[in-house]
Design a protein around this motif. Sequence first.
Motif, mmCIF file in Angstrom:
data_model
loop_
_atom_site.group_PDB
_atom_site.id
_atom_site.type_symbol
_atom_site.label_atom_id
_atom_site.label_comp_id
_atom_site.label_asym_id
_atom_site.label_seq_id
_atom_site.Cartn_x
_atom_site.Cartn_y
_atom_site.Cartn_z
ATOM 1 N N ASP A 27 27.458 5.642 34.317
ATOM 2 C CA ASP A 27 26.372 5.416 35.256
ATOM 3 C C ASP A 27 25.041 5.689 34.542
ATOM 4 O O ASP A 27 24.741 6.839 34.192
ATOM 5 N N PRO A 28 24.205 4.661 34.318
ATOM 6 C CA PRO A 28 22.954 4.891 33.565
ATOM 7 C C PRO A 28 21.950 5.760 34.309
ATOM 8 O O PRO A 28 21.038 6.308 33.682
ATOM 9 N N ASN A 29 22.130 5.898 35.614
ATOM 10 C CA ASN A 29 21.180 6.692 36.404
ATOM 11 C C ASN A 29 21.634 8.134 36.624
ATOM 12 O O ASN A 29 20.955 8.892 37.318
ATOM 13 N N ASP A 30 22.776 8.492 36.069
ATOM 14 C CA ASP A 30 23.278 9.843 36.259
ATOM 15 C C ASP A 30 22.535 10.797 35.321
ATOM 16 O O ASP A 30 22.599 10.641 34.089
ATOM 17 N N PRO A 31 21.832 11.800 35.852
ATOM 18 C CA PRO A 31 21.088 12.725 34.972
ATOM 19 C C PRO A 31 21.982 13.535 34.050
ATOM 20 O O PRO A 31 21.520 14.061 33.030
ATOM 21 N N ASN A 55 24.071 12.438 32.050
ATOM 22 C CA ASN A 55 24.212 11.732 30.776
ATOM 23 C C ASN A 55 23.094 12.071 29.799
ATOM 24 O O ASN A 55 23.157 11.700 28.618
ATOM 25 N N GLU A 56 22.051 12.724 30.278
ATOM 26 C CA GLU A 56 20.968 13.131 29.380
ATOM 27 C C GLU A 56 21.364 14.331 28.531
ATOM 28 O O GLU A 56 20.726 14.620 27.514
#
Length: 539
Positions: free
Chosen positions: A369-373, A375-376
Amino acid sequence: MGLISSIMGVFGFGIGTSIGLVIGYYMFIYFLPTDVKDPKIRPLIEEDSETLRRLLPEIPLWVKNPDFDRIDWLNKFIENMWPYLDTAICTTAKNIAKPIIAEQIPKYKIQSVEFETLTLGTLPPTFQGMKVYVTDEKELIMEPSLKWAGNPNITVAVKAFGLKATVQVVDLQVFAIPRITLKPLVSTFPCFANIYVSLMEKPHVDFGLKLLGADVMAIPGLYRFVQELIKDQVANMYLWPKALEVQIMDPTQAMKKPVGILDVKVLRAMKLKKKDLLGKSDPYVKLKLSDEEISTKKTTVKHSNLNPEWNEEFNLVIKDPETQALEIEVFDWEQVGSHDQMGMNVVPLKDLTPDEPKVLTLDLLKNMDPNDPQNEKSRGQLVIEACYKPFKEDEVPDDVEDSSFIQKAPEGTPAGGGLLVVIVHEAEDLEGKYHTNPHVRLLFRGEERKTKRIKKSRDPRWEEEFQFTLDEPPTDDKIHVELFSTTSRMGLLHPKESLGYVTVNLADVVHNRRINEKYHLIDSKNGKIQIEMQWRTSS
């Protein structure tokens, strides 16, 4: 005198009755007729068929017609599952009916049609028998004999012109012989792409219809008219060779043939996160293609290493390079319990140039999910080398499936040697004396490999692959396969026990290049294990 006479009378009655019983029993035993003959047993002939029909009015089809097989197990299954099937069928029927009703009611100036109650009752349908056809096509044809005398409660409320009418269907009976065809048969679960349902004869449908509390079917002539109307309408739509088609999957996708090979070399990982309590991790990598559930590849485990190097190569069969992607997951191996995911990433195959190796450094993510924080957060990196090699026209296999396709051994395999691949699929009917938490232990040339442990399962499924690089064919070797059950409970007297074993000669694997067999386990009552073994060479 009167009292004495009464006493004597009672006494005389008792004595007379006793004497009479003794004499009667004596005459019954010793004066039976001696010319009694044995009864004649005659076969049932055509003249007695009417008597047989009166004695057995509901003869199952598997008795009258030997082509029909008994399926009592299916009736028992449906009987136990019926409360849940009832709910599922009614929910599906409502979902299908809603758009059809919404499309039709404007034509008749009806405001709404709704189900007030919808249940099929407590009596499930029964199957009197089933006929199965075998053809040369990739299909399976079944003809079950269905009988259902149910007690459904179906109430439909119709609103029109400001008035509301309630119609109730009761006492439903359906007798039919449908033909169910599953085709085409494919190698992707559930193993068929479409379901076709036809009726081999006009069905018998009988039901009661209550409107405003009165039985509408009691109106003279209406009952026969409605029955014939239903039979004709259903026959026009579904009487063989016409059929209702239900698509399960896209057959063009399911039947795609391999178009190439994806070579993946897992090189190394960097700066992985600590997962164990002692500040260590035991990482390994799993590879699979999207839309493929079984063909999963796995590297070896690197114990106590946050910057592991593998340099292990794998081959995956490609069917659609435009839509498929390589899914990569890194796990922390645990001896007990489930393995923790350390990160993942995806490589679309369309991003690879054919026949050109490409080294990729992938950031490990929590999810895609590119919007999942989450993943930062840094989880380390994985370095792989990937090369998509499409088949040339003269190299395309005519009849190749993933499970039977024998890949070539990777580059660097010793000349004259090869790669022994062992795939542990599943086991069945395992039974431990104290517990059944099975895992498989492979022992080959002093080297040991283990599958993951599956908790509380007599029929575990692993689908784990192990590879052994050899300098020469193992024609004179054996591989020892043993199943163990372990428990993590402290203080238990039996923390580990054997569930059975088998030793397999590898000469057949070298000769046939691949075997996929179920083996009966020694020292196990009914246990079996399915193991696939391949011998891959560079030629």
